[in-house]
Write a protein that holds these residues in place. Structure first.
Motif, PDB file in Angstrom:
ATOM      1  N   VAL A 249       0.847  -1.200   0.000  1.00 17.46           N
ATOM      2  CA  VAL A 249       0.000   0.000   0.000  1.00 17.46           C
ATOM      3  C   VAL A 249       0.880   1.248   0.000  1.00 17.46           C
ATOM      4  CG1 VAL A 249      -1.702   1.303   1.339  1.00 17.46           C
ATOM      5  CG2 VAL A 249      -1.872  -1.202   1.169  1.00 17.46           C
ATOM      6  N   ASN A 250       0.563   2.194  -0.845  1.00 18.48           N
ATOM      7  CA  ASN A 250       1.236   3.491  -0.842  1.00 18.48           C
ATOM      8  C   ASN A 250       0.530   4.422   0.142  1.00 18.48           C
ATOM      9  OD1 ASN A 250       3.132   2.823  -2.828  1.00 18.48           O
ATOM     10  ND2 ASN A 250       1.727   3.363  -4.488  1.00 18.48           N
ATOM     11  N   TYR A 251       1.280   4.979   1.080  1.00 21.05           N
ATOM     12  CA  TYR A 251       0.680   5.855   2.090  1.00 21.05           C
ATOM     13  C   TYR A 251       1.723   6.837   2.595  1.00 21.05           C
ATOM     14  CZ  TYR A 251       3.050   2.990   5.642  1.00 21.05           C
ATOM     15  OH  TYR A 251       3.991   2.345   6.404  1.00 21.05           O
ATOM     16  N   PHE A 252       1.241   7.891   3.235  1.00 17.06           N
ATOM     17  CA  PHE A 252       2.119   8.910   3.804  1.00 17.06           C
ATOM     18  C   PHE A 252       2.114   8.829   5.329  1.00 17.06           C
ATOM     19  CE2 PHE A 252       0.896  10.951  -0.268  1.00 17.06           C
ATOM     20  CZ  PHE A 252       2.168  11.164  -0.794  1.00 17.06           C
ATOM     21  N   ASP A 253       3.290   8.936   5.905  1.00 15.66           N
ATOM     22  CA  ASP A 253       3.385   9.104   7.347  1.00 15.66           C
ATOM     23  C   ASP A 253       3.088  10.536   7.760  1.00 15.66           C
ATOM     24  OD1 ASP A 253       4.058   6.492   8.131  1.00 15.66           O
ATOM     25  OD2 ASP A 253       6.154   6.812   7.590  1.00 15.66           O
ATOM     26  N   GLN A 254       3.364  11.488   6.861  1.00 14.85           N
ATOM     27  CA  GLN A 254       3.170  12.902   7.180  1.00 14.85           C
ATOM     28  C   GLN A 254       3.332  13.721   5.907  1.00 14.85           C
ATOM     29  OE1 GLN A 254       5.860  14.325  10.206  1.00 14.85           O
ATOM     30  NE2 GLN A 254       5.051  16.391  10.214  1.00 14.85           N
ATOM     31  N   LEU A 255       2.585  14.824   5.810  1.00  8.39           N
ATOM     32  CA  LEU A 255       2.772  15.817   4.764  1.00  8.39           C
ATOM     33  C   LEU A 255       3.156  17.134   5.416  1.00  8.39           C
ATOM     34  CD1 LEU A 255      -0.292  15.109   2.403  1.00  8.39           C
ATOM     35  CD2 LEU A 255       2.081  14.387   2.084  1.00  8.39           C
ATOM     36  N   ALA A 256       3.880  17.957   4.695  1.00  8.50           N
ATOM     37  CA  ALA A 256       4.329  19.234   5.253  1.00  8.50           C
ATOM     38  C   ALA A 256       4.318  20.302   4.175  1.00  8.50           C
ATOM     39  CB  ALA A 256       5.728  19.094   5.856  1.00  8.50           C
ATOM     40  N   VAL A 257       4.169  21.561   4.607  1.00  5.67           N
ATOM     41  CA  VAL A 257       4.179  22.713   3.717  1.00  5.67           C
ATOM     42  C   VAL A 257       5.570  23.320   3.737  1.00  5.67           C
ATOM     43  CG1 VAL A 257       3.150  24.961   3.218  1.00  5.67           C
ATOM     44  CG2 VAL A 257       1.750  23.148   4.250  1.00  5.67           C
ATOM     45  N   ALA A 258       6.220  23.393   2.582  1.00  7.74           N
ATOM     46  CA  ALA A 258       7.530  24.028   2.508  1.00  7.74           C
ATOM     47  C   ALA A 258       7.385  25.523   2.783  1.00  7.74           C
ATOM     48  CB  ALA A 258       8.163  23.782   1.145  1.00  7.74           C
ATOM     49  N   SER A 259       8.412  26.135   3.363  1.00 10.02           N
ATOM     50  CA  SER A 259       8.346  27.550   3.729  1.00 10.02           C
ATOM     51  C   SER A 259       8.305  28.422   2.482  1.00 10.02           C
ATOM     52  CB  SER A 259       9.553  27.924   4.594  1.00 10.02           C
ATOM     53  OG  SER A 259      10.755  27.725   3.873  1.00 10.02           O
ATOM     54  N   GLY A 260       7.821  29.627   2.660  1.00 12.30           N
ATOM     55  CA  GLY A 260       7.843  30.607   1.588  1.00 12.30           C
ATOM     56  C   GLY A 260       6.565  30.756   0.807  1.00 12.30           C
ATOM     57  N   SER A 261       5.526  29.979   1.121  1.00 12.26           N
ATOM     58  CA  SER A 261       4.239  30.071   0.431  1.00 12.26           C
ATOM     59  C   SER A 261       4.374  29.892  -1.081  1.00 12.26           C
ATOM     60  CB  SER A 261       3.565  31.419   0.736  1.00 12.26           C
ATOM     61  OG  SER A 261       3.202  31.504   2.089  1.00 12.26           O
ATOM     62  N   THR A 262       5.309  29.037  -1.493  1.00 10.55           N
ATOM     63  CA  THR A 262       5.433  28.748  -2.930  1.00 10.55           C
ATOM     64  C   THR A 262       4.419  27.712  -3.386  1.00 10.55           C
ATOM     65  OG1 THR A 262       7.021  26.938  -2.648  1.00 10.55           O
ATOM     66  CG2 THR A 262       7.917  29.184  -2.764  1.00 10.55           C
ATOM     67  N   GLY A 263       3.780  27.023  -2.441  1.00 11.27           N
ATOM     68  CA  GLY A 263       2.817  25.987  -2.774  1.00 11.27           C
ATOM     69  C   GLY A 263       3.394  24.592  -2.795  1.00 11.27           C
ATOM     70  N   LEU A 264       4.689  24.459  -2.522  1.00 12.61           N
ATOM     71  CA  LEU A 264       5.318  23.148  -2.528  1.00 12.61           C
ATOM     72  C   LEU A 264       4.883  22.349  -1.305  1.00 12.61           C
ATOM     73  CD1 LEU A 264       7.366  21.062  -3.599  1.00 12.61           C
ATOM     74  CD2 LEU A 264       9.151  22.301  -2.318  1.00 12.61           C
ATOM     75  N   ILE A 265       4.403  21.124  -1.550  1.00  6.84           N
ATOM     76  CA  ILE A 265       4.008  20.191  -0.496  1.00  6.84           C
ATOM     77  C   ILE A 265       4.926  18.979  -0.572  1.00  6.84           C
ATOM     78  CG2 ILE A 265       2.140  18.843   0.512  1.00  6.84           C
ATOM     79  CD1 ILE A 265       1.607  21.870   0.459  1.00  6.84           C
ATOM     80  N   VAL A 266       5.514  18.617   0.564  1.00  4.78           N
ATOM     81  CA  VAL A 266       6.428  17.471   0.609  1.00  4.78           C
ATOM     82  C   VAL A 266       5.897  16.481   1.636  1.00  4.78           C
ATOM     83  CG1 VAL A 266       8.433  18.803  -0.135  1.00  4.78           C
ATOM     84  CG2 VAL A 266       7.904  18.625   2.319  1.00  4.78           C
ATOM     85  N   GLY A 267       6.447  15.271   1.610  1.00  8.03           N
ATOM     86  CA  GLY A 267       5.913  14.270   2.525  1.00  8.03           C
ATOM     87  C   GLY A 267       6.905  13.172   2.846  1.00  8.03           C
ATOM     88  N   ASN A 268       6.599  12.489   3.969  1.00  6.26           N
ATOM     89  CA  ASN A 268       7.299  11.263   4.338  1.00  6.26           C
ATOM     90  C   ASN A 268       6.478  10.091   3.830  1.00  6.26           C
ATOM     91  OD1 ASN A 268       7.745  13.340   6.749  1.00  6.26           O
ATOM     92  ND2 ASN A 268       9.532  12.000   6.664  1.00  6.26           N
ATOM     93  N   VAL A 269       7.035   9.331   2.898  1.00  4.99           N
ATOM     94  CA  VAL A 269       6.305   8.167   2.386  1.00  4.99           C
ATOM     95  C   VAL A 269       6.508   6.993   3.336  1.00  4.99           C
ATOM     96  CG1 VAL A 269       6.341   8.877  -0.025  1.00  4.99           C
ATOM     97  CG2 VAL A 269       8.263   7.585   0.896  1.00  4.99           C
ATOM     98  N   GLY A 270       5.436   6.236   3.563  1.00  2.00           N
ATOM     99  CA  GLY A 270       5.515   5.077   4.428  1.00  2.00           C
ATOM    100  C   GLY A 270       6.299   3.946   3.799  1.00  2.00           C
ATOM    101  N   ASP A 271       6.687   2.999   4.627  1.00  2.00           N
ATOM    102  CA  ASP A 271       7.485   1.870   4.138  1.00  2.00           C
ATOM    103  C   ASP A 271       6.726   1.070   3.092  1.00  2.00           C
ATOM    104  OD1 ASP A 271       9.666   2.461   5.653  1.00  2.00           O
ATOM    105  OD2 ASP A 271       9.315   0.910   7.160  1.00  2.00           O
ATOM    106  N   PRO A 272       7.420   0.621   2.033  1.00  2.72           N
ATOM    107  CA  PRO A 272       6.794  -0.284   1.060  1.00  2.72           C
ATOM    108  C   PRO A 272       6.707  -1.692   1.650  1.00  2.72           C
ATOM    109  CG  PRO A 272       9.102  -0.001   0.527  1.00  2.72           C
ATOM    110  CD  PRO A 272       8.828   0.893   1.716  1.00  2.72           C
ATOM    111  N   ARG A 273       6.318  -2.647   0.827  1.00  2.00           N
ATOM    112  CA  ARG A 273       6.286  -4.042   1.276  1.00  2.00           C
ATOM    113  C   ARG A 273       7.701  -4.499   1.634  1.00  2.00           C
ATOM    114  NH1 ARG A 273       3.150  -6.811  -2.549  1.00  2.00           N
ATOM    115  NH2 ARG A 273       4.884  -6.529  -3.996  1.00  2.00           N
ATOM    116  N   THR A 274       7.824  -5.110   2.792  1.00  2.00           N
ATOM    117  CA  THR A 274       9.096  -5.712   3.200  1.00  2.00           C
ATOM    118  C   THR A 274       8.834  -7.157   3.605  1.00  2.00           C
ATOM    119  OG1 THR A 274       8.838  -4.919   5.490  1.00  2.00           O
ATOM    120  CG2 THR A 274      10.076  -3.519   3.970  1.00  2.00           C
ATOM    121  N   PHE A 275       9.861  -7.997   3.448  1.00  3.70           N
ATOM    122  CA  PHE A 275       9.691  -9.407   3.789  1.00  3.70           C
ATOM    123  C   PHE A 275      11.031  -9.959   4.262  1.00  3.70           C
ATOM    124  CE2 PHE A 275      10.395  -8.944  -0.771  1.00  3.70           C
ATOM    125  CZ  PHE A 275      11.514  -9.730  -0.989  1.00  3.70           C
TER     126      PHE A 275
END
Length: 835
Positions: A801-827
């Protein structure tokens, strides 16, 4: 009461204990048994699996040994074996097993742990604030979440207590507490070794050995090593980033000179040095800045494109070396003496935390912010004294707590050669001169001292054999002193300072004003001190042996704090607005009712609780979306509220099968927050005019449209960040007896899963930072003998499953949104040996 008095009191117990004979009088119990052999089997309540139908779970939630079903509060207990089986080897992964726990982290220092949506502001790093969720390891309070980001090491069980716990568990546990209990030294020789390997180069080794040295002395040693390649590829450095590289060590010595007298000396060390941490490009959202100052135009002007606009391609091009070096450790001495009036416990501890990071705060492959790091060192000292016992119908725990903390943070932010074109308006000719901002540096020196002392008590008065009233209190004093000093220099090393005349008119050159708009010098001192009184009362009714009802009211406080990331200042003179330097305490009123039940000869457990928590002066994050250094600070919202219900259920019809399910509905929102920060779609434009009384006036532009931005937003009624309305954890395991390689044992198959609905990842709800809900599923299958061998294979996030642990707004009001992606499948696979 001073910290010195408490420390001397703790030391005074040591010679007293050696001379005090043990009494046979039976008390209500105090903390967990020193020996695992004397404790119940390592199992969990409603979370995970047990080893027999008759397991009884003993918890120390109220600083006394009690069965989990008898404790009149909402509590989840996760056993060490289940932690190992599910790969939940730190607090971040623990949230997948306990649905009311929320954990977010972009790096160890920038970590938040909440329960029921309450605890700490999401995504805000500030040395001068405290958590609302108390974290304890073997009775030692961890003052900062960052200092508890270690891997779990030789853990016996973890208790997650929901709701205010301040009368017994720390001065600020207005949201709950996490009690981590390690396996204790005993007078039996035993050990365990566990080796795991998997994809992404995963390797984890754990070992523990326990042995008596004499009839009165025993020692237990444990260690762990975890390594894994990063799950994100940096196309610039050609490295795998967001990796894991953790080492943990613990040693404990038990001295039991006589029955009823024991001392446990413990020391631990944790070292983390991963290539970490970065957030990847997620999306761009329209703001109210001029279009030529929003992300798309700025990137085009420098012929820049991110390596992928799909965050789940897991690539980045950040051009600053990443480092997240984290050293944690400490020493504690716990003394226990059984006396004729109860059990005396003394816990003396020192802990430290060293943080040495390097981040890329522009999140891009452009040299905009070339350095961003805030190395920090913390020392904390604590002393707790408790007396627990009972006489007639009255049971009691009385105690005193002293705490001292000192933090020093030396921060650095430096702009790079692409900063001028990115951060200065394109209409300004200075934007085409890279030397204006290249090398512009802010050196920040942050100091913080925190002193606290408290007396507390919890009583259990049995009106009848089945009905009791249980009041508690805590009288607490807090004193905080902090200073913030930021010095700014240009690329040539010259000081950059504010200059103005007597009338308040700027005397700075255009070049200096452009620099001050990005990094501004600031210096101030602030302090806070206050007394508060917390109290609670619980009515508990044992309807039958297996049906228990309770109702609780708690009045609690979360102490005030100091904003030590810098505060807004006058734009011309640079004078900081000192009325924003301190934060008022939160005032909490909490109501809860619950029922705990067991049926079918205790094979079926079902617990249900309903709660409401009202918070006045809620400590909320405020972001000014400035171009430069100040990314956020705390302010007090008028009122917030969290309410909902939770259930814990487990069913074990036979030793061959068990199933569990836990769930929570949490409605957490701002009841009144009229001067909140605006979301990014309502930020970045021209300042809204103010009337003669300072009240915003005049029209503002629609969301995402360049123009005038509101100076503040009314977000009353919106949900608190970080919490989902619905959250569940569930699992099952079945086994059959088999003989394999001449060994009699069990072949088993199990699964565990979790689900959380969508949640807000910004201080003010934004369409750009709403995290979609997701479900994660883990499987395992293997063979184990009753004693000695456990071999199994596992797959986590089995459906990738693709999911985010967190999203954040980059400074400066440029509209850039970044995020921490959750772990992919591991075995991978695990081999565990016990002897």
């Amino acid at each position: 009461m001073t910290l010195r008095v408490l420390l001397l009191g703790g030391a005074a117990i040591l010679p007293l204990a050696a001379a005090t004979p043990a009494f046979a009088a039976e008390t209500l119990g105090e903390t967990a048994p020193a020996s695992d052999a004397a404790a119940p089997a390592d199992q969990t309540t409603s979370v995970g699996t047990g080893q027999s139908d008759n397991d009884t779970i003993v918890v120390t939630a109220r600083r006394r040994a009690e069965t989990a079903q008898d404790v009149p509060l909402a509590i989840s207990v996760v056993g060490g074996d289940h932690i190992d089986a599910t790969g939940a080897f730190n607090v971040g992964r623990l949230q997948q097993l306990t649905p009311t726990l929320q954990f977010t982290s972009s790096n160890p220092r920038n970590t938040s742990v909440n329960i029921r949506g309450l605890g700490a502001p999401l995504g805000l790093t500030n040395d001068g604030i405290e958590q609302g969720v108390g974290i304890y390891v073997d009775d030692v309070y961890m003052a900062r979440v960052a200092s508890s980001t270690f891997d779990f090491l030789d853990v016996k069980q973890i208790e997650v207590l929901r709701g205010p716990q301040g009368t017994l568990n720390g001065k600020n546990t207005t949201a709950g507490a996490i009690n981590i209990t390690s396996r204790q030294p005993s007078f039996d020789t035993e050990g365990r070794v566990e080796l795991s390997g998997g994809n992404y180069g995963f390797f984890q080794g754990k070992a523990a050995v326990n042995t008596p040295l004499s009839d009165t002395v025993a020692v237990r040693l444990a260690g762990s090593l975890t390594r894994r390649d990063g799950t994100i590829t940096n196309v610039t450095s050609k490295l795998k980033v967001n990796s894991q590289d953790n080492l943990g060590l613990r040693g404990q010595i038990l001295w039991k000179p006589s029955n009823g007298v024991e001392f446990t000396l413990a020391a631990d060390y944790s070292h983390q040095n991963p290539t970490c941490c970065t957030q990847v490009y997620v999306r761009v959202g329209a703001t109210q800045r001029p279009l030529n100052r929003q992300y798309d135009a700025l990137a085009a002007a420098q012929n820049y494109a991110v390596p992928s606009t799909n965050p789940f391609d897991r690539v980045t091009d950040v051009d600053t070396p990443l480092r997240a070096k984290n050293d944690i450790g400490g020493v504690s001495l716990r003394a226990k003496i059984d006396t004729g009036i109860g059990t005396i416990t003394s816990v003396t501890a020192w802990r430290y935390w060293d943080w040495d990071p390097s981040n890329d705060r522009d999140f891009l492959g452009l040299p905009i912010t070339s350095k961003s790091q805030n190395p920090s060192h913390q020392d904390q000292y604590s002393q707790e004294l408790r007396l627990s016992g009972e006489t007639g119908k009255l049971g009691y725990t009385l105690g005193a707590f002293g705490f001292y903390q000192k933090i020093r943070t030396l921060g650095l932010q430096q702009q790079g050669s692409a900063a001028s074109r990115w951060l200065i308006a394109p209409s300004n000719a200075l934007s085409r001169d890279p030397t204006v901002l290249d090398g512009l540096t802010a050196n920040n020196d942050i100091n913080f001292k925190n002193t606290s002392a408290a007396i507390f008590g919890k009583f259990i008065y049995k009106l009848t054999d089945s009905f009791s009233i249980q009041p508690g209190f805590r009288l607490n004093y807090d004193k905080k002193d902090g200073s913030y000093n930021s010095v700014v220099t240009d690329g040539a090393g010259n000081l950059v300072v504010f200059e103005s005349d007597a009338a308040g008119k700027s005397l700075n050159s255009a070049r200096e004003r452009a620099q001050l708009a990005v990094l501004a010098p600031q210096s101030f001192k602030a302090n806070f001190s206050d007394w508060n009184f917390s109290g609670d009362v619980t009515a508990a009714w044992d309807v039958t042996r297996d049906i228990h009802l309770y109702a609780t009211y708690a009045k609690s406080f979360k102490t005030g704090g100091i904003n030590l990331n810098g505060v807004p200042a006058d734009a011309v003179t640079g004078v900081p607005l000192l009325d924003l330097a301190t934060i008022k305490p939160e005032s909490v009123n909490h109501y809860e009712v619950g029922i705990k039940t067991q049926f079918l000869d205790r094979k079926l457990t079902f617990n249900l609780s309903a709660f409401r928590t009202d918070i006045g002066n809620y400590q909320a994050q405020v972001s000014n979306f400035a171009v430069g250094l100040i990314r956020g600070y705390l302010a007090n919202a008028d009122k917030a509220r969290s309410q909902g219900f939770e259930f814990d259920a487990s069913f074990r019809p036979s030793e061959r099968f068990n199933i569990y399910g836990n769930g929570a509905y949490t409605d957490a929102k701002f009841v009144k927050f009229t001067n909140a920060p605006c979301p990014p779609e309502l930020s970045g434009g021209s300042a809204q005019p103010l009337d003669a009384n300072g009240v915003p006036t005049g029209p503002t532009a629609p969301a995402g449209t360049p123009g005038i931005s509101p100076s503040q937003c009314d977000i009353s009624g919106s949900r608190l960040p970080g919490v989902s309305k619905w959250a569940f954890s569930y699992g099952a395991e079945g086994n059959v007896p088999v003989t394999l390689f001449g060994k009699e044992g069990q072949a088993y198959v199990g699964f565990d899963g979790s689900y959380r609905s969508s949640w807000s990842s910004n201080a003010s709800p934004s369409a750009y930072t709403n995290v979609d809900g997701y479900a994660l599923t883990n499987f395992r299958a293997g063979f184990r003998t009753e004693k000695g061998i456990d071999v199994y294979g596992w797959v986590r996030n089995a459906f990738d499953v693709n999911y985010f642990d967190q999203l954040a707004v980059a400074s400066g009001s440029t509209g850039l949104i970044v995020g921490n992606v959750g772990d992919p499948r591991t075995f991978g696979g695990t081999v565990k040996l016990t002897f």
